[in-house]
Design a protein around this motif. Sequence first.
Motif, PDB file in Angstrom:
ATOM      1  N   VAL A 163      -4.605   0.193 -17.352  1.00 15.38           N
ATOM      2  CA  VAL A 163      -4.205   1.542 -16.911  1.00 15.38           C
ATOM      3  C   VAL A 163      -4.216   2.566 -18.042  1.00 15.38           C
ATOM      4  O   VAL A 163      -3.766   3.703 -17.833  1.00 15.38           O
ATOM      5  N   TRP A 164      -4.723   2.204 -19.214  1.00 15.34           N
ATOM      6  CA  TRP A 164      -4.633   3.138 -20.348  1.00 15.34           C
ATOM      7  C   TRP A 164      -5.441   4.419 -20.108  1.00 15.34           C
ATOM      8  O   TRP A 164      -5.036   5.504 -20.535  1.00 15.34           O
ATOM      9  N   LYS A 165      -6.558   4.321 -19.401  1.00 10.82           N
ATOM     10  CA  LYS A 165      -7.333   5.521 -19.105  1.00 10.82           C
ATOM     11  C   LYS A 165      -6.560   6.460 -18.181  1.00 10.82           C
ATOM     12  O   LYS A 165      -6.553   7.684 -18.379  1.00 10.82           O
ATOM     13  N   HIS A 166      -5.912   5.886 -17.163  1.00 14.09           N
ATOM     14  CA  HIS A 166      -5.104   6.690 -16.252  1.00 14.09           C
ATOM     15  C   HIS A 166      -3.951   7.354 -17.012  1.00 14.09           C
ATOM     16  O   HIS A 166      -3.605   8.510 -16.755  1.00 14.09           O
ATOM     17  N   LEU A 167      -3.360   6.601 -17.946  1.00 13.56           N
ATOM     18  CA  LEU A 167      -2.246   7.136 -18.737  1.00 13.56           C
ATOM     19  C   LEU A 167      -2.707   8.303 -19.604  1.00 13.56           C
ATOM     20  O   LEU A 167      -2.006   9.317 -19.727  1.00 13.56           O
ATOM     21  N   LEU A 168      -3.889   8.177 -20.203  1.00 14.41           N
ATOM     22  CA  LEU A 168      -4.414   9.267 -21.024  1.00 14.41           C
ATOM     23  C   LEU A 168      -4.650  10.529 -20.187  1.00 14.41           C
ATOM     24  O   LEU A 168      -4.410  11.651 -20.658  1.00 14.41           O
ATOM     25  N   VAL A 169      -5.118  10.351 -18.961  1.00 14.11           N
ATOM     26  CA  VAL A 169      -5.328  11.506 -18.084  1.00 14.11           C
ATOM     27  C   VAL A 169      -4.001  12.198 -17.792  1.00 14.11           C
ATOM     28  O   VAL A 169      -3.902  13.441 -17.863  1.00 14.11           O
ATOM     29  N   LEU A 170      -2.957  11.418 -17.484  1.00 12.81           N
ATOM     30  CA  LEU A 170      -1.640  12.007 -17.230  1.00 12.81           C
ATOM     31  C   LEU A 170      -1.098  12.730 -18.457  1.00 12.81           C
ATOM     32  O   LEU A 170      -0.534  13.819 -18.354  1.00 12.81           O
ATOM     33  N   LEU A 171      -1.257  12.115 -19.625  1.00 11.48           N
ATOM     34  CA  LEU A 171      -0.804  12.752 -20.861  1.00 11.48           C
ATOM     35  C   LEU A 171      -1.553  14.056 -21.111  1.00 11.48           C
ATOM     36  O   LEU A 171      -0.969  15.054 -21.553  1.00 11.48           O
TER      37      LEU A 171
ATOM     38  N   ILE B 291       6.539  10.046 -17.646  1.00 14.15           N
ATOM     39  CA  ILE B 291       5.460  10.987 -17.952  1.00 14.15           C
ATOM     40  C   ILE B 291       5.019  11.725 -16.689  1.00 14.15           C
ATOM     41  O   ILE B 291       4.788  12.941 -16.708  1.00 14.15           O
ATOM     42  N   PHE B 292       4.923  11.001 -15.579  1.00 16.28           N
ATOM     43  CA  PHE B 292       4.543  11.627 -14.302  1.00 16.28           C
ATOM     44  C   PHE B 292       5.607  12.633 -13.845  1.00 16.28           C
ATOM     45  O   PHE B 292       5.270  13.725 -13.362  1.00 16.28           O
ATOM     46  N   ILE B 293       6.872  12.284 -14.028  1.00 12.87           N
ATOM     47  CA  ILE B 293       7.963  13.198 -13.649  1.00 12.87           C
ATOM     48  C   ILE B 293       7.912  14.471 -14.487  1.00 12.87           C
ATOM     49  O   ILE B 293       8.046  15.582 -13.966  1.00 12.87           O
ATOM     50  N   ILE B 294       7.715  14.329 -15.791  1.00 14.42           N
ATOM     51  CA  ILE B 294       7.637  15.503 -16.667  1.00 14.42           C
ATOM     52  C   ILE B 294       6.448  16.383 -16.279  1.00 14.42           C
ATOM     53  O   ILE B 294       6.544  17.618 -16.262  1.00 14.42           O
ATOM     54  N   THR B 295       5.322  15.755 -15.963  1.00 17.66           N
ATOM     55  CA  THR B 295       4.142  16.508 -15.545  1.00 17.66           C
ATOM     56  C   THR B 295       4.435  17.334 -14.300  1.00 17.66           C
ATOM     57  O   THR B 295       4.082  18.516 -14.208  1.00 17.66           O
TER      58      THR B 295
ATOM     59  N   ASN C 198       0.812  -1.205   0.000  1.00 15.76           N
ATOM     60  CA  ASN C 198       0.000   0.000   0.000  1.00 15.76           C
ATOM     61  C   ASN C 198       0.850   1.261   0.000  1.00 15.76           C
ATOM     62  O   ASN C 198       0.563   2.217  -0.725  1.00 15.76           O
ATOM     63  N   PHE C 199       1.937   1.279   0.768  1.00 12.91           N
ATOM     64  CA  PHE C 199       2.661   2.513   0.989  1.00 12.91           C
ATOM     65  C   PHE C 199       3.754   2.785  -0.036  1.00 12.91           C
ATOM     66  O   PHE C 199       4.079   3.941  -0.281  1.00 12.91           O
ATOM     67  N   VAL C 200       4.326   1.757  -0.623  1.00 17.52           N
ATOM     68  CA  VAL C 200       5.385   1.994  -1.607  1.00 17.52           C
ATOM     69  C   VAL C 200       4.885   2.814  -2.801  1.00 17.52           C
ATOM     70  O   VAL C 200       5.530   3.796  -3.186  1.00 17.52           O
ATOM     71  N   PRO C 201       3.757   2.486  -3.437  1.00 19.66           N
ATOM     72  CA  PRO C 201       3.278   3.331  -4.545  1.00 19.66           C
ATOM     73  C   PRO C 201       3.003   4.768  -4.114  1.00 19.66           C
ATOM     74  O   PRO C 201       3.292   5.707  -4.862  1.00 19.66           O
ATOM     75  N   GLY C 202       2.465   4.954  -2.910  1.00 13.83           N
ATOM     76  CA  GLY C 202       2.203   6.306  -2.435  1.00 13.83           C
ATOM     77  C   GLY C 202       3.471   7.093  -2.180  1.00 13.83           C
ATOM     78  O   GLY C 202       3.543   8.280  -2.493  1.00 13.83           O
ATOM     79  N   VAL C 203       4.482   6.433  -1.610  1.00 12.83           N
ATOM     80  CA  VAL C 203       5.756   7.101  -1.365  1.00 12.83           C
ATOM     81  C   VAL C 203       6.423   7.474  -2.681  1.00 12.83           C
ATOM     82  O   VAL C 203       7.013   8.560  -2.807  1.00 12.83           O
TER      83      VAL C 203
ATOM     84  N   TRP D 169      -3.682   9.579 -10.125  1.00 12.20           N
ATOM     85  CA  TRP D 169      -3.681   8.648 -11.253  1.00 12.20           C
ATOM     86  C   TRP D 169      -2.402   7.826 -11.274  1.00 12.20           C
ATOM     87  O   TRP D 169      -2.425   6.627 -11.592  1.00 12.20           O
ATOM     88  N   TYR D 170      -1.281   8.445 -10.933  1.00  7.31           N
ATOM     89  CA  TYR D 170      -0.018   7.706 -10.904  1.00  7.31           C
ATOM     90  C   TYR D 170      -0.033   6.652  -9.798  1.00  7.31           C
ATOM     91  O   TYR D 170       0.465   5.536  -9.972  1.00  7.31           O
ATOM     92  N   TYR D 171      -0.594   6.988  -8.657  1.00  3.57           N
ATOM     93  CA  TYR D 171      -0.688   6.052  -7.528  1.00  3.57           C
ATOM     94  C   TYR D 171      -1.478   4.805  -7.935  1.00  3.57           C
ATOM     95  O   TYR D 171      -1.073   3.673  -7.645  1.00  3.57           O
ATOM     96  N   GLU D 172      -2.588   5.003  -8.613  1.00  4.03           N
ATOM     97  CA  GLU D 172      -3.389   3.868  -9.053  1.00  4.03           C
ATOM     98  C   GLU D 172      -2.660   3.044 -10.116  1.00  4.03           C
ATOM     99  O   GLU D 172      -2.750   1.813 -10.144  1.00  4.03           O
ATOM    100  N   ILE D 173      -1.925   3.730 -11.000  1.00  5.56           N
ATOM    101  CA  ILE D 173      -1.156   3.023 -12.028  1.00  5.56           C
ATOM    102  C   ILE D 173      -0.085   2.143 -11.395  1.00  5.56           C
ATOM    103  O   ILE D 173       0.073   0.973 -11.759  1.00  5.56           O
TER     104      ILE D 173
END
Length: 366
Positions: A339-347, A259-263, A171-176, A321-325
């Motif tokens: 996860v393609w929907k989450h990816l589209l949101v990030l993009l 992509i998340f880092i660039i955002t 649970n905590f690793v993705p959040g961190v 969205w990144y956390y869920e991905i």
Amino acid sequence: MKQLLTFVKKEFLHVLRDKRTLMVLFGMPIVQILLFGFALSTEVKDTKLAILDQDKTQTSMELISKIDANQYFDIDKNLKSINEAEDAFKGGKIKMILVIPAQFSQDMNSGKKTQLQLICDGTDINLANQIYNFISNIILDFYGQQTLHANSGVQPEIRMLYNPQLKGAPNFVPGVMAFILLIICVLMTAIAIVREKETGTMEILLVSPMKPYIIILAKAIPYFILSILILISILILSVSVLDLPIQGSLFLLFGISIIFIITNLLIGIVISIVTDSQQTAMLISLIGTMLPTLMLSGFMFPVENMPIPLQVVGNIIPAKWYYEIVKNIMIKGTGLEVVWKHLLVLLGMMTVLFIIAVKKFKIRLE
């Protein structure tokens, strides 16, 4: 390109000279990943359930109705077979499946011992335990009992999918990961650019032959590279220290992380453009990005239990969205089909932020 590399080198040297910043950049993720992985735990609750009724009698329907009527649960799916269980979890909404065995009503009426199986999403062990406790209480109330004894007619049996060892790390690793990358990219980038304004060197750079976008890129690239290194260190610690293997595609996880880092870098650039002091940039970064990430991304508290306005605000936070991905790829082993929907949101967020950064920067140069 030569000019860009020169400025990148200059920015790297500036970062490397600051030993305290380097200690924060590399020491903080190590401390937090270990702290969150081993020590921290919270209790949360969710409502999305699925039912596999193999009995299909009046008794089983009454139990299902009682669960559905409870304010903490909402029956989202009725499964036809146990083979649909994992697909239901991969969708991300279902947190538990209640399996009512065949002959359930007959065994109960005849006084024989029978069991209800609870299959929980073990990626969040605290949520799974919370669900189990609530369901057990509903079952106890349904049968008019105060406790479950060994000779009781019905006993719920729990199974933790994706986390049979009941660890907290899934649970905590993705959040961190989401939170650390946010800090490095947003806060450090915003302060680095605003620092140039405060010292008066930004005006010198802007009147130089360098293109404005080269200056911005030179400021952002070192933190992009540092974020990649920190991401690698978190993954290594997760696998080697926390014994949390990456179940899905490492290539897909890295690609989406970039992509998340660039955002987040773009968020830091936008903050630096609209502020003139490091204190203001830090305040906006803390209140506008870090606090919402902790509170509204689903990392600390489940989004489903929040009021609708807060859920709407949570949906515009990239870390949600990144956390869920990360949970889907790293813990559940799902792929792009999930996860393609989450990816589209990030993009989409990355594109919008890029347009805002370009337009705002041009306005400031005029």
